[in-house]
Structure formats: C-alpha cells, structure tokens
Scaffold this active site. Structure first.
Site, PDB file in Angstrom:
ATOM      1  N   HIS A 188       0.863  -1.190   0.000  1.00 37.62           N
ATOM      2  CA  HIS A 188       0.000   0.000   0.000  1.00 37.62           C
ATOM      3  C   HIS A 188       0.901   1.243   0.000  1.00 37.62           C
ATOM      4  O   HIS A 188       1.472   1.610   1.026  1.00 37.62           O
ATOM      5  CB  HIS A 188      -0.885  -0.025   1.248  1.00 37.62           C
ATOM      6  CG  HIS A 188      -2.039   0.931   1.212  1.00 37.62           C
ATOM      7  ND1 HIS A 188      -2.172   1.921   0.255  1.00 37.62           N
ATOM      8  CD2 HIS A 188      -3.123   1.054   2.025  1.00 37.62           C
ATOM      9  CE1 HIS A 188      -3.293   2.603   0.487  1.00 37.62           C
ATOM     10  NE2 HIS A 188      -3.885   2.085   1.551  1.00 37.62           N
ATOM     11  N   HIS A 191      -2.753   6.857  -0.771  1.00 39.99           N
ATOM     12  CA  HIS A 191      -3.691   7.440   0.198  1.00 39.99           C
ATOM     13  C   HIS A 191      -3.068   8.111   1.415  1.00 39.99           C
ATOM     14  O   HIS A 191      -3.668   8.146   2.478  1.00 39.99           O
ATOM     15  CB  HIS A 191      -4.702   6.372   0.647  1.00 39.99           C
ATOM     16  CG  HIS A 191      -5.477   5.807  -0.503  1.00 39.99           C
ATOM     17  ND1 HIS A 191      -6.231   4.679  -0.440  1.00 39.99           N
ATOM     18  CD2 HIS A 191      -5.611   6.254  -1.782  1.00 39.99           C
ATOM     19  CE1 HIS A 191      -6.784   4.433  -1.611  1.00 39.99           C
ATOM     20  NE2 HIS A 191      -6.419   5.384  -2.451  1.00 39.99           N
ATOM     21  N   TYR A 193      -0.612   7.211   3.269  1.00 41.13           N
ATOM     22  CA  TYR A 193      -0.048   6.355   4.304  1.00 41.13           C
ATOM     23  C   TYR A 193       1.478   6.308   4.160  1.00 41.13           C
ATOM     24  O   TYR A 193       2.044   6.996   3.327  1.00 41.13           O
ATOM     25  CB  TYR A 193      -0.723   4.977   4.274  1.00 41.13           C
ATOM     26  CG  TYR A 193      -2.205   5.091   4.603  1.00 41.13           C
ATOM     27  CD1 TYR A 193      -2.618   5.636   5.821  1.00 41.13           C
ATOM     28  CD2 TYR A 193      -3.193   4.713   3.703  1.00 41.13           C
ATOM     29  CE1 TYR A 193      -3.968   5.784   6.136  1.00 41.13           C
ATOM     30  CE2 TYR A 193      -4.551   4.858   3.999  1.00 41.13           C
ATOM     31  CZ  TYR A 193      -4.928   5.401   5.220  1.00 41.13           C
ATOM     32  OH  TYR A 193      -6.252   5.564   5.528  1.00 41.13           O
TER      33      TYR A 193
HETATM   34  C1  FNR Z   1     -11.625   2.094   0.919  1.00 46.21           C
HETATM   35  N1  FNR Z   1     -10.451   2.264   0.184  1.00 46.21           N
HETATM   36  C2  FNR Z   1      -9.285   1.673   0.624  1.00 46.21           C
HETATM   37  N2  FNR Z   1      -8.161   1.724  -0.135  1.00 46.21           N
HETATM   38  C3  FNR Z   1      -7.056   1.042   0.215  1.00 46.21           C
HETATM   39  O1  FNR Z   1      -6.061   1.085  -0.501  1.00 46.21           O
HETATM   40  N3  FNR Z   1      -7.043   0.288   1.357  1.00 46.21           N
HETATM   41  C4  FNR Z   1      -8.121   0.211   2.181  1.00 46.21           C
HETATM   42  O2  FNR Z   1      -8.088  -0.516   3.181  1.00 46.21           O
HETATM   43  C5  FNR Z   1      -9.257   0.971   1.845  1.00 46.21           C
HETATM   44  N4  FNR Z   1     -10.363   0.994   2.643  1.00 46.21           N
HETATM   45  C6  FNR Z   1     -11.570   1.444   2.170  1.00 46.21           C
HETATM   46  C7  FNR Z   1     -12.758   1.219   2.892  1.00 46.21           C
HETATM   47  C8  FNR Z   1     -13.979   1.588   2.345  1.00 46.21           C
HETATM   48  C9  FNR Z   1     -15.235   1.275   3.113  1.00 46.21           C
HETATM   49  C10 FNR Z   1     -14.034   2.229   1.101  1.00 46.21           C
HETATM   50  C11 FNR Z   1     -15.354   2.620   0.488  1.00 46.21           C
HETATM   51  C12 FNR Z   1     -12.871   2.495   0.419  1.00 46.21           C
HETATM   52  C13 FNR Z   1     -10.497   2.841  -1.168  1.00 46.21           C
HETATM   53  C14 FNR Z   1     -11.004   1.805  -2.167  1.00 46.21           C
HETATM   54  O3  FNR Z   1     -10.105   0.726  -2.308  1.00 46.21           O
HETATM   55  C15 FNR Z   1     -11.226   2.431  -3.567  1.00 46.21           C
HETATM   56  O4  FNR Z   1     -10.008   2.887  -4.058  1.00 46.21           O
HETATM   57  C16 FNR Z   1     -12.224   3.574  -3.525  1.00 46.21           C
HETATM   58  O5  FNR Z   1     -13.387   3.196  -2.807  1.00 46.21           O
HETATM   59  C17 FNR Z   1     -12.608   4.026  -4.934  1.00 46.21           C
HETATM   60  O6  FNR Z   1     -13.194   2.977  -5.663  1.00 46.21           O
HETATM   61  P1  FNR Z   1     -14.798   2.858  -5.829  1.00 46.21           P
HETATM   62  O7  FNR Z   1     -15.374   2.663  -4.467  1.00 46.21           O
HETATM   63  O8  FNR Z   1     -15.260   4.144  -6.447  1.00 46.21           O
HETATM   64  O9  FNR Z   1     -14.979   1.670  -6.720  1.00 46.21           O
END
Ligand code: FNR
Length: 369
Positions: A188, A191, A193
């Site tokens: 990861h 975002h 991190y």
């Molecule tokens: C996330 N996202 C996310 N990304 C990541 O890299 N690790 C994570 O643990 C999480 N956790 C997470 C929890 C929840 C409830 C959501 C809705 C999103 C981001 C996710 O992987 C994704 O990149 C975004 O939600 C955008 O894609 P969608 O939802 O538009 O298809």
C-alpha cells in the site's frame, strides 16, 4: 466474449505466474471490524471476502492489513504483524480459493495517519473522528517527518534505525502472508499512508538520504519493494497501489508515478493499481472513471505489467471500455461491490456472457438459469 471476463496472466520472476479467471479485482477496503482489537480477522472477514469470491471476482484483496500494531489506521484494523493473525487469514484464503478466485493481501502501514478512530457510523455519531485521544488508547505514530496530515496528531520523524526496522517489518509481514496462502501481496503506497508519505514532498521534508530529491524520496519505497520481493516467493506476483497524483502543485504527480513505476517494475513489481490523493484537502477531479488516466499513463510506462484502474467504475460497460481502450488490464471495484457482492457475475451476464462463462457459485446457479 467481453475483455473483462477474459482470463489474464500476471508475470512473476520465476515459474508460470498466476492466471486470474477474469479481470475484476475487489479493491482493498477497511472493515474496521476487529472487535477484539488484536488485529485477528474473524467471521466478518470470511463472510465479507468470501461472498465476493463467490460473487465472481478474479482477485479478492483484503483490507489494508497492518504490518505492525503501530501502523494500524484504527484499533479495529486487521493485521499481519503476528503469526496468530497469519493463521486466522489462512481459512479465509482457502475459502476464496474454493470459489475460484485468487487471494490478495494489502500490506499496509498508516504512518502519520495511524491511531485514528474507526470510520464507522457509531464513532462518527459520537464525534469520534480523527486521532484517537490518549484516554481512548491512542498511540504514537511514525512518519518521514513531523508533518501533520488532515489535522491528525503529528507523527514522530523516523530515525534511520526505525526506517531499517520498518523495512524488515514489511518483509516479515510478506512471509506471514505467504504462509497464510495468499497469491498476491500488494504494497500500500497510496492514500497518504507511510510509503506515500515518503514519496510526497508534501509530507517528506527530510534532509537526509530519504528526503529531498526524487531518488531520495523514493528510497524507502525501493527498499520496501526490494525487501518484500526477496521475502515473497519468486513464483508469486508482487503488486503495488499508488496514489498516482496528489493533485497539488509541488506534490507527488503522475510524472513521478510513471517514472517510479518503471523502477518498481524493474525491482519485480508486476501489478499496479492506480488510485490518487490522501494528503490534505482533495483538489482532484471526480466523476465516473476519474482515475483511469492515471492507470493509462502507468500502463504506457510498464506495458508488460498488470495495471488496474479504480475509482467510480460502477457500470459493467464502463469497465469494459476501460479495457478495450487499452487504458488498463483490469478494474478494481470498491463501493459497487459493497452494494452488490455479485458485481462480477451480474456484469458478466450484462456483457452477454453465456451461462457457462458467468462466474457464480454453484449454489447460486438457478439465479442465472
Ligand atoms: C476504501 N479504500 C481503501 N483503499 C485502500 O487502498 N485500502 C483500504 O483498506 C481501503 N479501505 C476502504 C474502505 C472503504 C469502506 C471504502 C469505500 C474504500 C479505497 C477503495 O479501495 C477504492 O479505491 C475507492 O473506494 C474508490 O473505488 P470505488 O469505491 O469508487 O470503486
């Protein structure tokens, strides 16, 4: 046959590699569901990930699994920093496999964004948002520098010894993930991190070998990739998730990602997922497929890698277009898969797959009859 439901092959340093039954990937999504606060995944994680494996995903990623207790976003995160957690992931991986999907784990360290309240309705209702207070069990966080992110408690700037120990933590987590049976490990690096904090000039203000120039800011990420690649079996693909752009002048931009993706590929990363942002207020675009151009740029730089686009790809024909135009090789689906765990099966049907080619669990066959 749609491109979305054509199998795809992920290359590896040694051996035949990994073939996914289709190009739909469940995006990593924190569940904030570890009620015992020990990072051990349990029935919720099995039900959540298992349902999506049964729903037809080619590759199912866990939530961000913390590589150390200190690196958890919240105290309800699942982890992979000890063997008890590794053992608890194992039956979840087995179930994912039993449904014909590959199992991926997102290895994560939240750095200066650790020690925050779980993002769940009850906590929000109680105004428990942001850094966990010391009385509620908050802990000290680490980052490349003492830069505050989103008003969270500032992290401690990591010493060189802490950086070296941290690189080892990533490798140790990868060993446990392998023992648990995961097929893909994803670093990861998105975002806001820890890895992203090192990459971005917005958070990395170090003046030593880990800060300043592009080469220095990418050093920690290179060391993490190298250590994980050495620990992770050569016959298994290593993946990375980037924030392709901070969407801020003077931040980490897509040109940086493209340049670094090529280096990461040389170091043995064969799958790239392109998200964006995570440091400071959001200034980027939005709307359906808003991050697809980031994936397309990386795809050009690493044509032999498996590149996935993510972000508001909700509609099957939209997903198909992303692939047909060559912008990416697969799509990661997040919220649409929370609404519908059978997103792939439904998508295959909508894209005209014959009944035999729809990826559904045998128990559900009459839904497609
Ligand atoms: C996330 N996202 C996310 N990304 C990541 O890299 N690790 C994570 O643990 C999480 N956790 C997470 C929890 C929840 C409830 C959501 C809705 C999103 C981001 C996710 O992987 C994704 O990149 C975004 O939600 C955008 O894609 P969608 O939802 O538009 O298809």
């Amino acid at each position: 046959m749609s491109k979305l439901f054509t199998p795809v092959h992920l290359a590896v340093p040694e051996g035949p590699g990994l073939t996914l039954r289709n190009r739909t990937v469940l995006a990593p999504m924190c569940q904030y569901s570890v009620t015992t606060l020990d990072g051990v995944p349990h029935a919720w994680h099995l039900a959540h990930l298992g349902a999506r494996a049964a729903g037809g995903f080619g590759l199912v990623f866990t939530e961000a699994a913390a590589i150390t207790a200190q690196g958890r976003i919240s105290d309800q995160d699942a982890g992979i920093w000890n063997d008890a957690q590794g053992r608890a992931w194992s039956p979840i991986v087995d179930f994912i496999h039993s449904q014909g999907a590959a199992a991926g784990i997102q290895l994560a360290h939240a750095g200066g964004k650790a020690s925050t309240y779980a993002w769940l309705p009850q906590q929000v209702a109680e105004h428990k948002i942001g850094s966990i207070s010391a009385t509620d069990g908050g802990w000290e966080t680490l980052g490349p520098a003492e830069t505050e992110i989103f008003g969270l408690t500032s992290p401690w700037s990591m010493t060189l010894e802490q950086i070296a120990a941290s690189v080892q933590d990533w490798a140790d987590a990868a060993l446990r993930a392998d023992a648990a049976g995961f097929d893909v490990a994803q670093i990861h690096a998105a975002h806001g991190y820890l890895v992203h904090q090192f990459l971005s000039p917005l958070t990395n203000t170090r003046t030593d070998a880990y800060g300043g120039s592009f080469e220095n800011r990418t050093r920690y990420a290179r060391e993490v990739i190298t250590a994980v690649r050495a620990a992770w079996p050569a016959h298994k693909p290593l993946a990375i998730r980037f924030s392709g752009d901070d969407w801020v002048e003077g931040g980490w931009r897509i040109a940086d990602t493209v340049r670094f993706a090529a280096e990461a590929f040389e170091l043995g990363v064969s799958a790239f997922d392109l998200s964006s942002a995570g440091i400071g207020k959001y200034h980027g675009p939005s709307g359906p497929g808003f991050q697809v151009p980031l994936a397309a740029a990386v795809k050009q730089a690493v044509p032999d890698a498996f590149v996935t686009a993510v972000g508001m790809i909700n509609d099957p024909s939209q997903a198909e277009q992303v692939l047909v135009t060559g912008s990416a090789d697969g799509v990661s689906i997040g919220r649409a898969a929370l609404k519908n765990p059978n997103w792939p099966a439904v998508a295959a049907s909508e894209l005209g797959a014959s009944r035999d080619d729809i990826p559904f669990a045998a128990q559900y066959w009459r839904a497609h009859w």
